[in-house]
Enzyme design. Structure first.
Site: not given
Length: 170
Positions: A27, A51, A100
């Site tokens: 990040h 989450k 990614r």
């Protein structure tokens, strides 16, 4: 079909949203590489109760601020609203997202398409991480830390300390 244009003042401000549970070196790398592209880069730390984050919102904000402290035009803010509302509040014209792997693309494409409808004055920009960070994910870092593994090469030292404390390994 008319072309959508981002107002010039909004094009200079980007929002990089995520739960950042925890913020990783991947990040940070993305923020460092994106920051020269914008006047301001706002890292938006989402509350994301669905989450069930391992770290609370205030903790994730504090860790993100510490990990990103060396980047002068980066600001860290927490939010609990819809991303579209947060982007509007920030006056941003760009949503920055990291990709990614190919497996990230389908989900990110769906989000970008929805955001295009919700925030017509903003565009999504995808960046890929540097190769050495392409395999790092917050969920993997959490799992390694939970099991007592060494995450020092994946996160800022403050994040490593917070994870050790979180999982009772102080």
């Amino acid at each position: 079909m008319p072309t959508k244009t981002i107002p010039a003042d909004r094009a200079r401000i980007a929002v990089y949203p995520g739960t950042f549970d925890p913020i990783t070196n991947g990040h940070v790398d993305l923020a460092q590489r994106a920051s020269p592209l914008f006047e301001r880069l706002i890292v938006g730390v989402a509350e994301s109760p669905s989450k069930a984050p391992g770290l609370d919102l205030d903790g994730r904000i504090a860790l993100a601020r510490e990990a990103l402290a060396g980047i002068p035009n980066v600001e860290v803010r927490g939010f609990s609203s819809l991303l579209a509302q947060f982007v509007e509040e920030c006056g941003a014209g760009v949503i920055l997202r990291g990709l990614r792997a190919v497996s990230d693309f389908e989900y990110e494409f769906q989000l970008a398409s929805m955001n295009r409808h919700l925030i017509p004055r903003a565009e999504t920009l995808f960046l890929t991480p540097s190769e050495q960070y392409s395999f790092i994910s917050s969920s993997l870092v959490r799992e390694i830390a939970r099991l007592g593994g060494d995450v020092s090469s994946f996160v800022h030292p403050a994040v490593q300390r917070a994870l050790r404390q979180r999982y009772g390994q102080t």
